[in-house]
Design a protein around this motif. Structure first.
Motif, PDB file in Angstrom:
ATOM      1  N   LEU A 188      -4.748 -31.612  41.231  1.00  0.00           N
ATOM      2  CA  LEU A 188      -5.051 -31.302  42.628  1.00  0.00           C
ATOM      3  C   LEU A 188      -3.794 -30.837  43.363  1.00  0.00           C
ATOM      4  CD1 LEU A 188      -7.404 -34.251  43.695  1.00  0.00           C
ATOM      5  CD2 LEU A 188      -8.050 -31.890  43.218  1.00  0.00           C
ATOM      6  N   LEU A 189      -2.697 -31.553  43.161  1.00  0.00           N
ATOM      7  CA  LEU A 189      -1.454 -31.199  43.840  1.00  0.00           C
ATOM      8  C   LEU A 189      -0.875 -29.901  43.301  1.00  0.00           C
ATOM      9  CD1 LEU A 189       0.225 -34.736  44.082  1.00  0.00           C
ATOM     10  CD2 LEU A 189      -1.210 -33.568  45.765  1.00  0.00           C
ATOM     11  N   ILE A 190      -0.987 -29.704  42.000  1.00  0.00           N
ATOM     12  CA  ILE A 190      -0.503 -28.456  41.397  1.00  0.00           C
ATOM     13  C   ILE A 190      -1.282 -27.266  41.945  1.00  0.00           C
ATOM     14  CG2 ILE A 190      -0.376 -27.150  39.232  1.00  0.00           C
ATOM     15  CD1 ILE A 190       0.238 -29.840  37.830  1.00  0.00           C
ATOM     16  N   ALA A 191      -2.606 -27.430  42.079  1.00  0.00           N
ATOM     17  CA  ALA A 191      -3.441 -26.342  42.616  1.00  0.00           C
ATOM     18  C   ALA A 191      -3.048 -26.014  44.053  1.00  0.00           C
ATOM     19  CB  ALA A 191      -4.911 -26.733  42.532  1.00  0.00           C
ATOM     20  N   LEU A 192      -2.776 -27.037  44.870  1.00  0.00           N
ATOM     21  CA  LEU A 192      -2.334 -26.804  46.242  1.00  0.00           C
ATOM     22  C   LEU A 192      -1.034 -26.019  46.264  1.00  0.00           C
ATOM     23  CD1 LEU A 192      -2.910 -30.085  48.313  1.00  0.00           C
ATOM     24  CD2 LEU A 192      -3.707 -27.795  48.883  1.00  0.00           C
ATOM     25  N   ARG A 193      -0.097 -26.436  45.428  1.00  0.00           N
ATOM     26  CA  ARG A 193       1.208 -25.768  45.392  1.00  0.00           C
ATOM     27  C   ARG A 193       1.067 -24.320  44.959  1.00  0.00           C
ATOM     28  NH1 ARG A 193       5.415 -28.439  41.414  1.00  0.00           N
ATOM     29  NH2 ARG A 193       3.904 -27.622  39.918  1.00  0.00           N
ATOM     30  N   VAL A 197      -2.044 -36.132  52.188  1.00  0.00           N
ATOM     31  CA  VAL A 197      -2.510 -37.251  51.368  1.00  0.00           C
ATOM     32  C   VAL A 197      -2.626 -38.479  52.261  1.00  0.00           C
ATOM     33  CG1 VAL A 197      -2.090 -38.723  49.365  1.00  0.00           C
ATOM     34  CG2 VAL A 197      -1.385 -36.322  49.303  1.00  0.00           C
ATOM     35  N   LEU A 198      -3.841 -39.032  52.323  1.00  0.00           N
ATOM     36  CA  LEU A 198      -4.106 -40.249  53.078  1.00  0.00           C
ATOM     37  C   LEU A 198      -4.594 -41.329  52.128  1.00  0.00           C
ATOM     38  CD1 LEU A 198      -6.087 -38.707  56.087  1.00  0.00           C
ATOM     39  CD2 LEU A 198      -3.679 -39.397  56.088  1.00  0.00           C
ATOM     40  N   LYS A 215      -7.417 -45.788  47.447  1.00  0.00           N
ATOM     41  CA  LYS A 215      -7.612 -44.449  46.908  1.00  0.00           C
ATOM     42  C   LYS A 215      -6.710 -43.476  47.658  1.00  0.00           C
ATOM     43  CE  LYS A 215     -12.440 -45.256  45.628  1.00  0.00           C
ATOM     44  NZ  LYS A 215     -13.854 -44.928  45.939  1.00  0.00           N
ATOM     45  N   ALA A 216      -6.088 -42.560  46.917  1.00  0.00           N
ATOM     46  CA  ALA A 216      -5.236 -41.528  47.515  1.00  0.00           C
ATOM     47  C   ALA A 216      -6.073 -40.266  47.687  1.00  0.00           C
ATOM     48  CB  ALA A 216      -4.021 -41.254  46.635  1.00  0.00           C
ATOM     49  N   ILE A 217      -6.275 -39.860  48.935  1.00  0.00           N
ATOM     50  CA  ILE A 217      -7.200 -38.791  49.316  1.00  0.00           C
ATOM     51  C   ILE A 217      -6.402 -37.519  49.582  1.00  0.00           C
ATOM     52  CG2 ILE A 217      -8.841 -38.079  51.107  1.00  0.00           C
ATOM     53  CD1 ILE A 217      -9.206 -41.258  51.483  1.00  0.00           C
ATOM     54  N   VAL A 218      -6.751 -36.431  48.926  1.00  0.00           N
ATOM     55  CA  VAL A 218      -5.996 -35.179  49.033  1.00  0.00           C
ATOM     56  C   VAL A 218      -6.789 -34.147  49.828  1.00  0.00           C
ATOM     57  CG1 VAL A 218      -4.847 -33.324  47.787  1.00  0.00           C
ATOM     58  CG2 VAL A 218      -4.892 -35.633  46.817  1.00  0.00           C
ATOM     59  N   HIS A 219      -6.186 -33.638  50.889  1.00  0.00           N
ATOM     60  CA  HIS A 219      -6.784 -32.579  51.703  1.00  0.00           C
ATOM     61  C   HIS A 219      -5.968 -31.300  51.612  1.00  0.00           C
ATOM     62  CE1 HIS A 219     -10.033 -34.442  54.063  1.00  0.00           C
ATOM     63  NE2 HIS A 219      -9.317 -35.558  54.044  1.00  0.00           N
ATOM     64  N   ASP A 220      -6.657 -30.177  51.677  1.00  0.00           N
ATOM     65  CA  ASP A 220      -6.032 -28.873  51.895  1.00  0.00           C
ATOM     66  C   ASP A 220      -5.961 -28.690  53.405  1.00  0.00           C
ATOM     67  OD1 ASP A 220      -5.514 -26.175  52.364  1.00  0.00           O
ATOM     68  OD2 ASP A 220      -6.580 -25.512  50.568  1.00  0.00           O
ATOM     69  N   MET A 221      -4.770 -28.709  53.974  1.00  0.00           N
ATOM     70  CA  MET A 221      -4.635 -28.636  55.421  1.00  0.00           C
ATOM     71  C   MET A 221      -5.126 -27.310  55.990  1.00  0.00           C
ATOM     72  SD  MET A 221      -3.693 -31.418  56.824  1.00  0.00           S
ATOM     73  CE  MET A 221      -3.033 -30.997  58.425  1.00  0.00           C
ATOM     74  N   SER A 222      -5.105 -26.249  55.189  1.00  0.00           N
ATOM     75  CA  SER A 222      -5.627 -24.971  55.664  1.00  0.00           C
ATOM     76  C   SER A 222      -7.104 -25.098  56.007  1.00  0.00           C
ATOM     77  CB  SER A 222      -5.428 -23.883  54.602  1.00  0.00           C
ATOM     78  OG  SER A 222      -4.058 -23.680  54.350  1.00  0.00           O
ATOM     79  N   SER A 253     -14.734 -29.366  55.741  1.00  0.00           N
ATOM     80  CA  SER A 253     -13.420 -30.003  55.882  1.00  0.00           C
ATOM     81  C   SER A 253     -13.223 -31.152  54.906  1.00  0.00           C
ATOM     82  CB  SER A 253     -13.240 -30.513  57.320  1.00  0.00           C
ATOM     83  OG  SER A 253     -14.202 -31.515  57.628  1.00  0.00           O
ATOM     84  N   ALA A 254     -14.081 -31.247  53.901  1.00  0.00           N
ATOM     85  CA  ALA A 254     -13.987 -32.351  52.944  1.00  0.00           C
ATOM     86  C   ALA A 254     -12.711 -32.261  52.123  1.00  0.00           C
ATOM     87  CB  ALA A 254     -15.204 -32.350  52.022  1.00  0.00           C
ATOM     88  N   MET A 255     -12.308 -33.407  51.618  1.00  0.00           N
ATOM     89  CA  MET A 255     -11.116 -33.481  50.774  1.00  0.00           C
ATOM     90  C   MET A 255     -11.309 -32.695  49.486  1.00  0.00           C
ATOM     91  SD  MET A 255     -11.434 -37.215  48.945  1.00  0.00           S
ATOM     92  CE  MET A 255     -12.820 -37.585  47.860  1.00  0.00           C
ATOM     93  N   LEU A 256     -10.197 -32.452  48.806  1.00  0.00           N
ATOM     94  CA  LEU A 256     -10.251 -31.843  47.475  1.00  0.00           C
ATOM     95  C   LEU A 256     -10.648 -32.868  46.425  1.00  0.00           C
ATOM     96  CD1 LEU A 256      -6.991 -29.683  47.602  1.00  0.00           C
ATOM     97  CD2 LEU A 256      -9.342 -28.962  48.083  1.00  0.00           C
ATOM     98  N   GLY A 257     -10.242 -34.122  46.636  1.00  0.00           N
ATOM     99  CA  GLY A 257     -10.553 -35.188  45.687  1.00  0.00           C
ATOM    100  C   GLY A 257      -9.559 -36.323  45.810  1.00  0.00           C
ATOM    101  N   TYR A 258      -9.676 -37.281  44.878  1.00  0.00           N
ATOM    102  CA  TYR A 258      -8.770 -38.431  44.838  1.00  0.00           C
ATOM    103  C   TYR A 258      -7.707 -38.216  43.755  1.00  0.00           C
ATOM    104  CZ  TYR A 258     -12.605 -40.994  47.209  1.00  0.00           C
ATOM    105  OH  TYR A 258     -13.591 -41.408  48.059  1.00  0.00           O
ATOM    106  N   LEU A 259      -6.520 -38.775  43.997  1.00  0.00           N
ATOM    107  CA  LEU A 259      -5.488 -38.765  42.961  1.00  0.00           C
ATOM    108  C   LEU A 259      -5.757 -39.810  41.888  1.00  0.00           C
ATOM    109  CD1 LEU A 259      -2.135 -38.366  44.956  1.00  0.00           C
ATOM    110  CD2 LEU A 259      -3.328 -36.632  43.594  1.00  0.00           C
ATOM    111  N   ASN A 260      -6.473 -40.873  42.252  1.00  0.00           N
ATOM    112  CA  ASN A 260      -6.598 -42.015  41.339  1.00  0.00           C
ATOM    113  C   ASN A 260      -8.030 -42.515  41.219  1.00  0.00           C
ATOM    114  OD1 ASN A 260      -6.555 -42.857  44.025  1.00  0.00           O
ATOM    115  ND2 ASN A 260      -5.563 -44.805  43.562  1.00  0.00           N
ATOM    116  N   ALA A 261      -9.010 -41.630  41.388  1.00  0.00           N
ATOM    117  CA  ALA A 261     -10.413 -42.025  41.255  1.00  0.00           C
ATOM    118  C   ALA A 261     -11.235 -40.790  40.894  1.00  0.00           C
ATOM    119  CB  ALA A 261     -10.931 -42.658  42.547  1.00  0.00           C
ATOM    120  N   PRO A 262     -12.425 -40.986  40.304  1.00  0.00           N
ATOM    121  CA  PRO A 262     -13.268 -39.853  39.922  1.00  0.00           C
ATOM    122  C   PRO A 262     -13.751 -39.061  41.138  1.00  0.00           C
ATOM    123  CG  PRO A 262     -13.969 -41.872  38.821  1.00  0.00           C
ATOM    124  CD  PRO A 262     -12.980 -42.277  39.860  1.00  0.00           C
TER     125      PRO A 262
END
Length: 453
Positions: free
Chosen positions: A123-128, A136-137, A147-154, A314-323
């Motif tokens: 997820l982080l690699i794709a953002l970069r 990340v929240l 759970k670590a929640i990943v958002h694309d701020m764009s 506006s949903a997240m991309l996914g979790y860093l540590n969960a399905p």
């Protein structure tokens, strides 16, 4: 192009207007834009480039606010963490987010520290690789690893481009809360003023409202209940306040009715959002109603087996540590139990909070609403307690009002049973009652339902 170019243009329209107030000092939009430019220059000097994961630790201040905007404009992936957060899992969470840089507030300044971590998450690699800023929240669960929640701020920022009303807003929710982010970007996008308090004590919040003539207070039901019980509102002039919004947990009808009686000229609006979805547009049926419509641009809702499902742009991309929690069509099960009345819904609690008593479902919120009508009880949290015969029975942890401080648990239990007899079914009446001196809410003013006995 920066994801915030449109916001900076909007802010420039209000260059002379107050943007931020903290510690009695004011920064205009022009000052804030200059501060962001300085922070971006600092990032370049330090060597923090696009796509880097940056742990930003502090509270809403001039320094951290400017740095947060600079990091997003820099297309970095920012992990905002409140300075009041518990440090016990700090190292674990830094490792989880794969943060290359740590920026920590120290004496009003942000100190930078570089680590040797590398991004491993897809997820982080794709953002970069996309060149998009990230956020990340952490989920608010108090047991297990959050759970670590990943958002694309764009994506997350797009909705703020729609012009809305501007207010002088007291920034109650913290920097690492999706609601705190919503308060920040909604205010700045519309030329409003953000007031940063030192703490969340009711008297201090009321004093800030009076001193800075705040018009909007975004907060939680637990805080509003505490405000009633503390009577801090009697010691300050709150006449500037026009709107109080509440979210993060379900509101009790008795608390809302008490608020409406105490503040007849104040409009109460329910909000709805999740860290995974962002804060969504919500419209209360009326100021004193717990029914609301949820929707807005790019948002769809449905009810499945009594649970609210949402599909949002506006949903997240996914979790860093969960399905991945989304189904094949992009729907997210919020796990919020909801009642439906036409286009309106009412949230009555989390599915995980429901207590099964002998095969019958009990919603803690319904029982708490009755308990809070008792003159002896200041606050209450109802949970399930294992029982050999019926699976579970109800247990109520309560704060007693000062005039009744001498009551014992046995006396209070008898009063509860008498009061609830004609208001609840027998299986809904708490079997166990515990008296608590400490607050029944967390430091983020959200009820604690998994308290250790």
């Amino acid at each position: 192009m920066s994801a915030l170019d449109w916001l900076f243009e909007r802010m420039a329209e209000h260059r002379e207007r107050e943007a931020l107030i903290w510690e009695g000092q004011t920064r205009t939009y022009g000052d804030l834009l200059a501060g962001v430019a300085q922070q971006r220059s600092r990032l370049a000097d330090i060597g923090i480039g696009p796509g880097e994961v940056v742990w930003l630790e502090g509270d809403f201040t001039f320094e951290t606010c400017g740095m947060l905007l600079a990091l997003i404009a820099n297309r970095s992936i920012v992990v905002p963490v409140s300075g009041s957060s518990s440090p016990s899992r700090r190292s674990e969470l830094i490792e989880l987010t794969q943060a290359r840089w740590l920026l920590r507030e120290d004496g009003g300044q942000l100190r930078a520290e570089r680590t040797s971590r590398e991004i491993r998450s897809e997820l982080l690699i794709a953002l970069r690789e996309a060149g998009h800023p990230g956020l990340v929240l952490f989920s608010s669960g108090s047991t297990g690893t959050p759970k670590a929640i990943v958002h694309d701020m764009s994506r997350l920022l797009k909705k703020y481009a729609h012009r809305r009303a501007a207010f002088r807003t007291l920034s109650f929710l913290l920097i690492d809360h999706i609601g705190g982010m919503n308060t920040l970007f909604h205010t700045l996008a519309n030329g409003g003023t953000l007031i940063f308090p030192h703490n969340r004590h009711p008297l201090h919040i009321c004093a800030c409202i009076e001193r800075y003539r705040a018009e909007l207070l975004p907060t939680t039901p637990s805080f509003l209940n505490l405000l009633i019980m503390s009577e801090a509102y009697k010691r300050c002039d709150l006449s500037s306040l026009r709107i109080a919004t509440y979210g993060t947990e379900a509101m009790n009808a008795s608390t809302l009715a008490a608020l409406a009686g105490l503040f007849p000229g104040l409009e109460f609006r329910q909000t709805y959002g999740l860290s995974e979805l962002g804060i969504l547009r919500a419209k209360s049926r009326s100021s004193g109603s717990l029914w609301m419509k949820i929707g807005g641009e790019g948002v769809q809702t449905r009810i499945v087996d009594g649970l609210l499902h949402i599909r949002s742009d506006s949903a997240m991309l996914g979790y860093l540590n969960a399905p991945d929690p989304f189904d094949d069509e992009g729907w997210f099960n919020t796990q919020d139990q909801a009642l439906v009345d036409g286009d309106y819904v009412r949230i009555i609690g989390r599915a995980s909070d429901i207590v099964n008593v002998g095969g019958r479902k009990v919603f803690p919120l319904e029982v708490e609403e009755v308990l809070l009508q008792m003159p002896e009880i200041q606050d209450a949290v109802v949970t399930g307690r294992p029982h050999a015969l019926v699976g579970s029975v109800l247990e109520a942890a309560v704060n007693v009002r000062a005039p009744f401080a001498g009551l014992g648990a046995g006396q209070l239990k008898a009063l509860i049973r008498s009061f609830c007899r004609d208001r609840l079914e027998s299986y809904q009446i708490p079997v166990y009652v515990t008296l608590q001196e400490e607050p029944l809410h967390s430091e983020r003013f959200k009820k604690i339902r998994n308290r250790r006995r």
